[in-house]
Write a protein that holds these residues in place. Structure first.
Motif, PDB file in Angstrom:
ATOM      1  N   HIS A  91       0.169  -3.820   6.429  1.00 37.45           N
ATOM      2  CA  HIS A  91      -1.099  -3.824   7.169  1.00 37.45           C
ATOM      3  C   HIS A  91      -2.213  -4.474   6.354  1.00 37.45           C
ATOM      4  CE1 HIS A  91      -1.057  -0.142   4.790  1.00 37.45           C
ATOM      5  NE2 HIS A  91      -2.345  -0.402   4.621  1.00 37.45           N
ATOM      6  N   GLU A  92      -1.877  -5.010   5.180  1.00 39.21           N
ATOM      7  CA  GLU A  92      -2.879  -5.725   4.373  1.00 39.21           C
ATOM      8  C   GLU A  92      -2.366  -7.151   4.257  1.00 39.21           C
ATOM      9  OE1 GLU A  92      -3.174  -3.652   0.620  1.00 39.21           O
ATOM     10  OE2 GLU A  92      -3.517  -1.720   1.570  1.00 39.21           O
TER      11      GLU A  92
ATOM     12  N   SER B 140       1.014   3.596   1.989  1.00 36.54           N
ATOM     13  CA  SER B 140       1.543   3.972   3.303  1.00 36.54           C
ATOM     14  C   SER B 140       2.781   3.152   3.668  1.00 36.54           C
ATOM     15  CB  SER B 140       0.464   3.881   4.373  1.00 36.54           C
ATOM     16  OG  SER B 140       0.029   2.570   4.508  1.00 36.54           O
TER      17      SER B 140
ATOM     18  N   GLU C 289      -8.690  -5.501   3.317  1.00 28.48           N
ATOM     19  CA  GLU C 289      -8.383  -4.218   3.990  1.00 28.48           C
ATOM     20  C   GLU C 289      -8.556  -3.016   3.068  1.00 28.48           C
ATOM     21  OE1 GLU C 289      -6.429  -0.787   5.755  1.00 28.48           O
ATOM     22  OE2 GLU C 289      -5.919  -1.735   3.878  1.00 28.48           O
TER      23      GLU C 289
ATOM     24  N   CYS D 234       0.860  -1.185   0.000  1.00 26.04           N
ATOM     25  CA  CYS D 234       0.000   0.000   0.000  1.00 26.04           C
ATOM     26  C   CYS D 234       0.895   1.233   0.000  1.00 26.04           C
ATOM     27  CB  CYS D 234      -0.859  -0.034   1.260  1.00 26.04           C
ATOM     28  SG  CYS D 234      -1.832   1.441   1.572  1.00 26.04           S
TER      29      CYS D 234
HETATM   30 ZN    ZN Z   1      -3.367   0.353   2.945  1.00 26.43          ZN
END
Ligand code: ZN
Ligand code: ZN
Length: 335
Positions: free
Chosen positions: A59-60, A39, A144, A37
């Protein structure tokens, strides 16, 4: 175990770390697939104000529960899960009104605490959502990013008669298009971007009309059509002022950006049309909803995926994602 660690800004490495043990209330996930992602790239380059270093990013992610901490039902062992990165305190004001994504003690997995670009990740049991068999392992990490679209749409309440305008045909814009069309049945979804290749992806993801705003202003191209619902998934500070000018009276505008740069807008431009502006960050308990949409075939996560790359090639994968938006949308790491 192997983990992708950002030791400090601009220092990305694959480190050998001890396998973590789940504490009380936690589970350990043997990670199978994880997606990159924007981020993650920001943390790598030191552009995320919340990140603490060294940090295992990601985070995914999707995997299988292979150990449980005290107080967690052993029946959870072997369950296929997608992990909600939002860890909240449960008792502050935002938590008490169902907004854990802006918890006053918010901890985001992969940002404030170690994440999923790793062979194992320990997470709170409540953040690990079981997946039905008909969601393929290879797209399960994409729950996500769809929760981002689900969250802004929960504020905007799209209606079939809406004329929607989505700024930006990157991953956030594409998930928004799919949710507007596939879940809410919005009649017309217009998408604006500056890259023709991205506009092609927007069409492939369900956009009814695509507009290249690199040279000709949207106001000219829309020729009087007033969008009733606008989502800014391009996240540039200039967009809010343009969106208020383009919007229909009684329109709603959703913002997803995190820029620190100011934008200039008048009260009159908002109140004369009684516009509503909503902002949305991460997601608030949207995993069950998105898992249901995916299972029912209302959204098609595979349409976002352009690359599968082994975890060992993380630097190549991150660079491709960052530098090549014409050919690259979602990159999924095989772990
Ligand atoms: Zn993300
Ligand atoms: Zn809280």
């Amino acid at each position: 175990m192997k983990s992708v660690v950002i030791e400090q800004p601009e220092q990305l490495s694959i480190a050998q770390r001890a396998e973590p043990q789940p504490a009380a209330g936690e589970v350990r996930v043997k990670v199978k697939y994880a997606s990159i992602c924007g981020s993650d790239v920001h943390i790598w380059h030191g552009h995320n104000p919340f990140a603490k270093y060294p940090r295992v990013i990601g985070h995914e992610f999707f995997g299988i529960i292979d150990a449980v901490g005290a107080g967690v039902d052993p029946a959870r062992l072997g369950v296929r899960v997608a992990v909600d990165p939002v860890v909240s305190c449960g008792h502050c004001y935002p938590c008490s009104v169902g907004r854990p994504n802006v918890c006053s003690e918010l901890q985001v997995i992969g940002v404030h605490r170690d994440g999923g670009f790793s062979e194992f990740s320990v997470v709170p049991n409540a953040n690990a959502w079981a997946l039905p068999d008909n969601i393929d392992d290879r797209v399960a990490s994409l729950v996500e990013p769809f929760t981002i679209a689900a969250n802004i749409c929960a504020f905007l309440q799209p209606q079939p008669q809406d004329i929607a305008l989505v700024y930006g045909a990157g991953p956030m814009g594409l998930t928004a298009i799919q949710v507007l069309k596939g879940v809410y049945g919005v009649k017309q979804v217009i998408v604006a971007d500056r890259l023709t290749q991205r506009l092609q992806m927007a069409s492939d993801n369900g956009a009814d009309l695509t507009l290249n705003n690199a040279e000709t202003p949207l106001a000219v191209q829309l020729a009087g059509v007033q969008p009733t619902l606008i989502i800014d998934a391009a996240c540039h500070p200039y967009i809010l002022a343009e969106a208020t000018a383009l919007a229909s009276p009684a329109g709603r505008i959703g913002l997803l950006g995190f820029s620190g740069a100011p934008c200039t807008i008048t009260q009159q431009s908002l109140t004369s049309k009684e516009l509503s502006i909503f902002t949305s960050r991460l997601n608030s308990h949207r995993f069950p909803q998105v898992i249901r949409w995916m299972s029912e075939g209302k959204i098609a996560p595979s349409k976002l995926v352009t690359h599968y790359i082994p975890l060992d090639e993380i630097e190549r994968a991150m660079t491709l994602f960052e530098k090549d938006p014409r050919s690259c949308c979602k990159v999924i790491l095989e772990i």
